[in-house]
Design a protein around this motif. Structure first.
Motif, PDB file in Angstrom:
ATOM      1  N   ASP A  77      15.473   0.373  13.265  1.00 39.27           N
ATOM      2  CA  ASP A  77      16.267   1.190  14.189  1.00 39.27           C
ATOM      3  C   ASP A  77      15.757   2.620  14.253  1.00 39.27           C
ATOM      4  N   SER A  78      15.462   3.166  13.063  1.00 37.66           N
ATOM      5  CA  SER A  78      15.000   4.567  13.052  1.00 37.66           C
ATOM      6  C   SER A  78      13.478   4.659  13.094  1.00 37.66           C
ATOM      7  N   GLY A  79      12.795   3.528  12.861  1.00 43.14           N
ATOM      8  CA  GLY A  79      11.332   3.543  12.842  1.00 43.14           C
ATOM      9  C   GLY A  79      10.780   4.306  11.656  1.00 43.14           C
ATOM     10  N   THR A  80      11.533   4.287  10.550  1.00 40.70           N
ATOM     11  CA  THR A  80      11.102   5.044   9.364  1.00 40.70           C
ATOM     12  C   THR A  80      11.134   4.173   8.110  1.00 40.70           C
ATOM     13  N   TYR A  81      10.383   4.638   7.112  1.00 40.68           N
ATOM     14  CA  TYR A  81      10.348   3.994   5.801  1.00 40.68           C
ATOM     15  C   TYR A  81      11.323   4.740   4.904  1.00 40.68           C
ATOM     16  N   GLU A  82      12.302   4.002   4.399  1.00 37.75           N
ATOM     17  CA  GLU A  82      13.401   4.608   3.632  1.00 37.75           C
ATOM     18  C   GLU A  82      13.155   4.454   2.140  1.00 37.75           C
ATOM     19  N   PHE A  83      12.686   5.517   1.496  1.00 37.43           N
ATOM     20  CA  PHE A  83      12.537   5.541   0.040  1.00 37.43           C
ATOM     21  C   PHE A  83      13.808   6.153  -0.548  1.00 37.43           C
ATOM     22  N   SER A  84      14.019   5.979  -1.876  1.00 35.61           N
ATOM     23  CA  SER A  84      15.248   6.493  -2.499  1.00 35.61           C
ATOM     24  C   SER A  84      15.398   7.986  -2.278  1.00 35.61           C
ATOM     25  N   ASP A  85      14.262   8.711  -2.379  1.00 37.05           N
ATOM     26  CA  ASP A  85      14.359  10.169  -2.356  1.00 37.05           C
ATOM     27  C   ASP A  85      13.819  10.800  -1.082  1.00 37.05           C
ATOM     28  N   THR A 140      12.359  10.011   3.341  1.00 38.53           N
ATOM     29  CA  THR A 140      12.142   9.140   4.503  1.00 38.53           C
ATOM     30  C   THR A 140      10.791   9.508   5.107  1.00 38.53           C
ATOM     31  N   ARG A 141      10.024   8.498   5.470  1.00 41.72           N
ATOM     32  CA  ARG A 141       8.723   8.787   6.089  1.00 41.72           C
ATOM     33  C   ARG A 141       8.616   8.067   7.423  1.00 41.72           C
ATOM     34  N   ASP A 142       8.090   8.755   8.432  1.00 43.44           N
ATOM     35  CA  ASP A 142       7.792   8.025   9.669  1.00 43.44           C
ATOM     36  C   ASP A 142       6.461   7.312   9.467  1.00 43.44           C
ATOM     37  N   THR A 143       6.042   6.569  10.460  1.00 40.74           N
ATOM     38  CA  THR A 143       4.859   5.714  10.261  1.00 40.74           C
ATOM     39  C   THR A 143       3.609   6.530   9.941  1.00 40.74           C
ATOM     40  N   GLU A 188       3.477   9.415   8.527  1.00 39.78           N
ATOM     41  CA  GLU A 188       3.636   9.940   7.157  1.00 39.78           C
ATOM     42  C   GLU A 188       3.411   8.841   6.110  1.00 39.78           C
ATOM     43  N   GLN A 189       3.859   7.652   6.438  1.00 45.51           N
ATOM     44  CA  GLN A 189       3.647   6.526   5.507  1.00 45.51           C
ATOM     45  C   GLN A 189       2.149   6.229   5.370  1.00 45.51           C
ATOM     46  N   ILE A 190       1.445   6.249   6.475  1.00 46.37           N
ATOM     47  CA  ILE A 190      -0.010   6.013   6.431  1.00 46.37           C
ATOM     48  C   ILE A 190      -0.679   7.097   5.578  1.00 46.37           C
ATOM     49  N   ALA A 191      -0.298   8.349   5.807  1.00 47.94           N
ATOM     50  CA  ALA A 191      -0.897   9.465   5.054  1.00 47.94           C
ATOM     51  C   ALA A 191      -0.549   9.356   3.568  1.00 47.94           C
ATOM     52  N   TYR A 192       0.698   8.979   3.277  1.00 48.08           N
ATOM     53  CA  TYR A 192       1.145   8.828   1.879  1.00 48.08           C
ATOM     54  C   TYR A 192       0.295   7.774   1.160  1.00 48.08           C
ATOM     55  N   ILE A 193       0.130   6.643   1.793  1.00 47.77           N
ATOM     56  CA  ILE A 193      -0.650   5.565   1.152  1.00 47.77           C
ATOM     57  C   ILE A 193      -2.112   5.988   1.010  1.00 47.77           C
ATOM     58  N   ALA A 194      -2.659   6.609   2.037  1.00 43.41           N
ATOM     59  CA  ALA A 194      -4.067   7.052   1.961  1.00 43.41           C
ATOM     60  C   ALA A 194      -4.236   8.049   0.802  1.00 43.41           C
ATOM     61  N   ASP A 195      -3.269   8.943   0.623  1.00 44.75           N
ATOM     62  CA  ASP A 195      -3.325   9.906  -0.493  1.00 44.75           C
ATOM     63  C   ASP A 195      -3.253   9.186  -1.848  1.00 44.75           C
ATOM     64  N   LEU A 196      -2.393   8.175  -1.937  1.00 47.95           N
ATOM     65  CA  LEU A 196      -2.284   7.418  -3.202  1.00 47.95           C
ATOM     66  C   LEU A 196      -3.604   6.718  -3.530  1.00 47.95           C
ATOM     67  N   VAL A 197      -4.235   6.175  -2.506  1.00 50.02           N
ATOM     68  CA  VAL A 197      -5.531   5.498  -2.714  1.00 50.02           C
ATOM     69  C   VAL A 197      -6.534   6.483  -3.307  1.00 50.02           C
ATOM     70  N   GLU A 198      -6.552   7.690  -2.748  1.00 45.55           N
ATOM     71  CA  GLU A 198      -7.462   8.742  -3.239  1.00 45.55           C
ATOM     72  C   GLU A 198      -7.102   9.150  -4.665  1.00 45.55           C
ATOM     73  N   GLU A 199      -5.825   9.495  -4.854  1.00 45.38           N
ATOM     74  CA  GLU A 199      -5.406  10.084  -6.123  1.00 45.38           C
ATOM     75  C   GLU A 199      -5.552   9.121  -7.295  1.00 45.38           C
ATOM     76  N   TYR A 200      -5.199   7.865  -7.078  1.00 43.20           N
ATOM     77  CA  TYR A 200      -5.214   6.915  -8.198  1.00 43.20           C
ATOM     78  C   TYR A 200      -6.353   5.918  -8.090  1.00 43.20           C
ATOM     79  N   ASP A 201      -7.233   6.113  -7.135  1.00 40.68           N
ATOM     80  CA  ASP A 201      -8.366   5.212  -6.986  1.00 40.68           C
ATOM     81  C   ASP A 201      -7.883   3.756  -6.896  1.00 40.68           C
ATOM     82  N   LEU A 202      -6.851   3.550  -6.112  1.00 39.89           N
ATOM     83  CA  LEU A 202      -6.250   2.216  -6.030  1.00 39.89           C
ATOM     84  C   LEU A 202      -7.274   1.205  -5.527  1.00 39.89           C
TER      85      LEU A 202
END
Ligand SMILES: C=C(OP(=O)(O)O)C(=O)O
Ligand SMILES: [Mg+2]
Length: 401
Positions: free
Chosen positions: A242-250, A252-255, A257-271
């Protein structure tokens, strides 16, 4: 020799204490195969339909068993699975139940192998299989749909990519699981386990990243080979259409932001692995993320592809990912799962053969991974229904089965 003479179906317990379907297939020459259906909790919207076990058994007895007994050969997997589709008559196994279908499909494969006197992986994959082994992705911390009041991200997965053998890899994942218990105790986060045996602490994702990173590095130093880690974000469970967002406990990310968040995690933790980072309907966002980080990590579609060749074809066309999760019960038969793996391989996608959160002692997926030369298997790190598959891999490698 492999003419099916009987198919027996019953309800048995799965690892969550829920009923599931178990099938026995018997053949004319005394061949026997037994298999049980697993069951998901964070199921994809486009999965084949699981029916309540009692109903699925009744439907299979009425519609599938008469087509198989005295008619089909257990050694001919495509014939068995085609008859299951014909008995069902829908495109999602909603009449038989994918749970009855997959139990019968897997039991027939085992009966076919039994008649040959061959291990299941060899019956499915041929005599030249059994040299290469999948890297096990071990769920060590988790939450989402698998545990209440734990992390938002569903699974943090140890990935012993440098392990010299499957045995070393399996023990490394168990060591990471144990190291995490120590770190959680040190930080005063006592906790139980989720459905797949992963620790389910009441901490935020950020702290989980710190802990898993530390545990992986410590075990890496101990064992002397590379261990990475990865995630199953189970993005569809976090996504609010409905809102087109990813709802985390702490937050909310739009799409974007979610893409950027995951890309940053890949970089930071070498996922090394990221499963379902985005919603199951958003091929475009998957493609965007894969374009950004697909040369550094595996972007895997689980709820996105649901082991379905039509959905995988769409993904391949859109460059949505570079890897597919393979769960036979998502699609209903071994033939369909096999076809998805072949299509993936032909298009440069890695296959990750996977358990479900609700499991049994069944070991078919260990054999399927070896039979298809799948580079990865996701089947937990600890817990009897998880170690059943991991120990089977060790036995296959040891040539003891
Ligand atoms: C194994 C998983 O969980 P479930 O079986 O609950 O879908 C998964 O999402 O990859
Ligand atoms: Mg998943």
């Amino acid at each position: 020799m492999t003419l099916i003479t009987d198919v027996r179906l019953r309800r048995v317990l799965d690892s969550r204490g829920n009923p599931t379907v178990e099938a026995d297939v018997l053949t004319e020459s005394g061949g026997f195969g037994r298999a049980a259906a697993p069951s998901g909790a964070s199921t994809g919207e486009y999965e084949a339909v699981e029916r309540p076990p009692g109903e699925a058994i009744a439907a299979a007895r009425e519609h599938a068993v008469p087509r198989l007994v005295g008619e089909a050969y257990a050694g001919n997997q495509r014939e068995v699975d085609a008859l299951l589709h014909a008995a069902d008559g829908t495109d999602d196994f909603s009449k038989l139940g994918a749970n009855s279908a997959v139990a019968i499909s897997m039991a027939a494969a085992k009966a076919g192998a039994d008649v040959l006197g061959a291990p299941l992986f060899q019956h499915l994959g041929g005599t030249f299989r059994g040299e290469n082994f999948p890297i096990p992705l071990g769920n060590v911390v988790g939450g989402g749909e698998h545990a209440a009041d734990a992390t938002d991200i569903q699974e943090f997965l140890a990935a012993p990519v440098g392990a010299p053998s499957v045995e070393d890899a399996v023990f490394a994942n168990a060591a990471v699981h144990a190291a995490i218990a120590d770190l959680l105790a040190e930080r005063d986060h006592p906790c139980g386990k989720g459905d797949e045996g992963a620790w389910a602490p009441s901490i935020d994702d950020e702290e989980a990243f710190e802990i898993v990173d530390e545990a992986v590095s410590a075990v890496e130093d101990e064992v002397g080979f590379e261990i990475g880690f990865g995630l199953d974000v189970a993005g569809a469970e976090l996504y609010d259409a409905d809102s087109g967002t990813y709802e985390f406990s702490d937050t909310t990310r739009d799409t974007d932001e979610q893409i950027a968040y995951i890309a940053d995690l890949v970089e930071e933790y070498d996922l090394v692995y990221v499963e379902d980072p985005l919603d199951e309907d958003d091929y475009e966002a998957f493609a965007d993320l894969t374009d950004r980080v697909g040369d550094q990590t595996l972007i895997c579609g689980d709820d996105l592809f649901v082991t379905n060749t039509d959905r995988l074809r769409e993904g391949i066309e859109q460059d949505a990912a570079n890897s597919i999760l393979i769960k036979p019960n998502q699609i209903g038969t071994l033939t369909d799962a096999f076809d998805a793996i072949e299509l993936a391989t032909a298009n440069g996608y890695d296959s990750v053969v996977s358990h479900r959160s609700g499991e049994t002692e069944d070991t078919t997926i260990a054999h399927l991974a070896v039979a298809t030369d799948a580079p990865f298997i996701k089947t937990g790190a600890v817990g009897g229904e998880r170690t059943a598959k991991l120990n089977e891999l060790i036995r296959i490698a040891d040539d003891a089965t």
